[in-house]
Enzyme design. Structure first.
Site, PDB file in Angstrom:
ATOM      1  N   GLU A 116     -13.438   0.516   4.407  1.00 47.60           N
ATOM      2  CA  GLU A 116     -12.532   0.886   5.612  1.00 47.60           C
ATOM      3  C   GLU A 116     -13.247   2.160   6.462  1.00 47.60           C
ATOM      4  O   GLU A 116     -12.751   2.581   6.859  1.00 47.60           O
ATOM      5  CB  GLU A 116     -11.342   1.401   5.298  1.00 47.60           C
ATOM      6  CG  GLU A 116     -10.411   0.140   4.846  1.00 47.60           C
ATOM      7  CD  GLU A 116     -10.170  -1.073   5.824  1.00 47.60           C
ATOM      8  OE1 GLU A 116     -10.563  -0.991   6.819  1.00 47.60           O
ATOM      9  OE2 GLU A 116      -9.487  -2.083   5.270  1.00 47.60           O
TER      10      GLU A 116
ATOM     11  N   HIS B 107      -5.789   6.476   4.285  1.00 46.63           N
ATOM     12  CA  HIS B 107      -5.134   5.113   4.450  1.00 46.63           C
ATOM     13  C   HIS B 107      -4.426   4.734   2.992  1.00 46.63           C
ATOM     14  O   HIS B 107      -4.956   5.043   2.004  1.00 46.63           O
ATOM     15  CB  HIS B 107      -6.279   4.136   4.679  1.00 46.63           C
ATOM     16  CG  HIS B 107      -5.803   2.656   4.422  1.00 46.63           C
ATOM     17  ND1 HIS B 107      -5.004   2.218   5.290  1.00 46.63           N
ATOM     18  CD2 HIS B 107      -6.343   1.810   3.882  1.00 46.63           C
ATOM     19  CE1 HIS B 107      -4.607   0.933   5.047  1.00 46.63           C
ATOM     20  NE2 HIS B 107      -5.618   0.487   4.109  1.00 46.63           N
TER      21      HIS B 107
ATOM     22  N   HIS C 162      -0.902   2.113   1.439  1.00 43.23           N
ATOM     23  CA  HIS C 162      -0.016   0.757   1.379  1.00 43.23           C
ATOM     24  C   HIS C 162       1.283   1.161   1.049  1.00 43.23           C
ATOM     25  O   HIS C 162       1.842   0.582   0.179  1.00 43.23           O
ATOM     26  CB  HIS C 162      -0.672  -0.408   0.755  1.00 43.23           C
ATOM     27  CG  HIS C 162      -1.934  -0.872   0.893  1.00 43.23           C
ATOM     28  ND1 HIS C 162      -2.670  -1.435   0.012  1.00 43.23           N
ATOM     29  CD2 HIS C 162      -2.821  -0.556   1.929  1.00 43.23           C
ATOM     30  CE1 HIS C 162      -3.923  -1.681   0.578  1.00 43.23           C
ATOM     31  NE2 HIS C 162      -4.187  -1.143   1.710  1.00 43.23           N
TER      32      HIS C 162
ATOM     33  N   HIS D 293      -0.063  -4.217   6.374  1.00 44.57           N
ATOM     34  CA  HIS D 293      -1.006  -3.727   5.795  1.00 44.57           C
ATOM     35  C   HIS D 293      -0.705  -2.536   5.189  1.00 44.57           C
ATOM     36  O   HIS D 293      -0.682  -2.079   3.862  1.00 44.57           O
ATOM     37  CB  HIS D 293      -2.548  -4.005   6.392  1.00 44.57           C
ATOM     38  CG  HIS D 293      -3.612  -3.534   5.678  1.00 44.57           C
ATOM     39  ND1 HIS D 293      -4.695  -4.224   5.615  1.00 44.57           N
ATOM     40  CD2 HIS D 293      -3.642  -2.538   4.682  1.00 44.57           C
ATOM     41  CE1 HIS D 293      -5.486  -3.562   5.015  1.00 44.57           C
ATOM     42  NE2 HIS D 293      -4.921  -2.525   4.261  1.00 44.57           N
TER      43      HIS D 293
HETATM   44  P1  13P Z   1     -11.375  -0.508  -0.442  1.00 47.66           P
HETATM   45  O1  13P Z   1     -11.272  -0.767  -1.946  1.00 47.66           O
HETATM   46  O2  13P Z   1     -12.549  -0.983   0.159  1.00 47.66           O
HETATM   47  O3  13P Z   1     -11.246   1.144  -0.144  1.00 47.66           O
HETATM   48  O4  13P Z   1     -10.267  -1.164   0.392  1.00 47.66           O
HETATM   49  C1  13P Z   1      -9.061  -0.714   0.041  1.00 47.66           C
HETATM   50  C2  13P Z   1      -8.318  -1.313   1.068  1.00 47.66           C
HETATM   51  O5  13P Z   1      -6.994  -0.521   1.138  1.00 47.66           O
HETATM   52  C3  13P Z   1      -8.347  -2.076   2.206  1.00 47.66           C
HETATM   53  O6  13P Z   1      -7.608  -1.956   3.423  1.00 47.66           O
HETATM   54 ZN    ZN Z   2      -5.707  -1.394   3.158  1.00 48.42          ZN
END
Ligand code: 13P
Ligand code: ZN
Length: 271
Positions: free
Chosen positions: A116, A139, A141, A210
C-alpha cells in the site's frame, strides 16, 4: 552511532503495531504504517550514505525526494514487529528520481515495503501541504468499521453524520469528517490516488469492505483518530438495529462544536 532499535521512532512503531494487533484490528499481515522522518531524526542511528538496496516504487513521489520513512513490510504481521523490527520494518529514503526507494535499514530477510505504499506516500504528499507538521499515515482493518461499510450508505456526509452521532467525542476528535471510498482493488496506484484525493479534505478515509486510513502529526494522534472512529462504529453496530429512543441532535452537535471552539464540516449537518 546509537542503536536504532532504541530510537524513539522505533519504539513508537513497535508499540503502535502491537496495540493494533491486540485490539484485533490487524489480523495476519493486515494493516501498514508509514512514519515520516527527517535527517536529524535518523542520522544519530544510521549512516545515511549507505544504501542497502534500491527498490522501484512504480509511481512518482518527486515531492518527497530526500525524505525518510519508517514503513512496515509487505506480508509482515503486526504481531511480530515488536519482536523482530529489523525483519518486519524498513527505513527508506525517496531517491533523487522520485520513483525509487533507497533501503537504509531493515527488511532483513530481503523483503520490501507494504503493497500500500502508493496510498501512503500519495497521502503524505497531500497532508504535508495541509499541515507541515504531518508525519504519520496508518492503515488498519478495525472490525466494526469494516462491518459498518456493509450496511451503511457510503457517502461522506451520511457516514460522517452517523459516526458523529454515536457519541459526544467524535465531532471533537474529527471535526473535518470522514471520506469514504467504494470497494476498490487494494495495493494499486488507483486506490492510492483516490485515497490521496480524499485526504485533501479529510484525515480519515474509509475503504469500503476493507479498512481505514488515518493521517496525523504523530503516532498518538493518528492512532487516536482510528480508535475513535472504531468506537463510534462499534456503538452504531450495537444499536442501529434496535428501536432508538434518544439521539444527539444536529443542533446539539453544533452547540458542542461551538462550545469547544471547533470549526467543523457544518455542511454535513442539515441545521
Ligand atoms: P501489506 O502486507 O502489503 O502491507 O498489505 C496489508 C494490507 O492491509 C493490504 O491492504
Ligand atoms: Zn488493508
Amino acid at each position: 552511532m546509537r542503536k536504532i532499535l532504541e530510537a524513539p521512532f522505533m519504539k513508537e512503531m513497535c508499540d503502535a503495531t502491537a496495540n493494533m494487533y491486540r485490539l484485533g484490528w490487524d489480523e495476519r499481515n493486515g494493516g501498514n504504517i508509514s512514519y515520516l522522518l527527517y535527517e536529524e531524526d535518523v542520522s544519530p542511528f544510521i549512516d545515511t550514505t549507505k544504501v542497502i538496496r534500491a527498490i522501484p516504487m512504480n509511481f512518482d513521489a518527486t515531492e518527497l525526494i530526500g525524505k525518510y520513512f519508517l514503513v512496515t513490510g509487505t506480508g509482515k504481521y503486526f504481531k511480530n514487529v515488536e519482536y523482530d523490527a529489523e525483519e518486519n520494518l524498513g527505513l527508506i529514503r525517496i531517491a533523487k528520481d522520485g520513483t525509487t526507494a533507497e533501503l537504509l535499514w531493515g527488511f532483513a530477510d530481503g523483503g520490501r515495503f507494504t503493497s500500500e505504499l502508493p496510498a501512503h506516500l500519495m497521502s503524505h504528499m497531500v497532508r504535508l501541504k495541509k499541515d507541515p507538521k504531518h508525519r504519520v499515515v496508518m492503515h488498519s482493518h478495525p472490525t466494526n468499521i469494516v462491518a459498518m461499510t456493509h450496511v451503511h450508505p457510503l457517502d461522506d456526509k451520511n457516514f460522517t453524520r452517523t459516526i458523529w452521532g454515536t457519541c459526544t467525542e467524535c465531532i471533537v476528535v474529527f471535526p473535518d469528517g470522514i471520506g469514504v471510498l467504494p470497494w476498490m482493488v487494494c495495493g494499486t496506484n488507483e486506490i492510492g490516488e483516490a485515497t490521496a484525493k480524499k485526504m485533501e479534505d479529510y484525515r480519515i478515509v474509509i475503504w469500503a469492505q476493507h479498512g481505514i486510513y488515518g493521517a496525523g502529526k504523530d503516532m498518538d494522534e493518528t492512532f487516536g483518530l482510528i480508535e475513535t472512529v472504531e468506537k463510534g462504529a462499534e456503538l452504531w453496530m450495537k444499536y442501529a438495529a434496535l428501536p432508538i429512543v434518544n439521539r444527539i441532535s444536529n443542533r446539539q452537535l453544533d452547540n458542542l462544536a461551538k462550545s469547544f471552539g471547533i470549526t467543523y464540516r457544518s455542511d454535513f449537518l442539515d441545521l
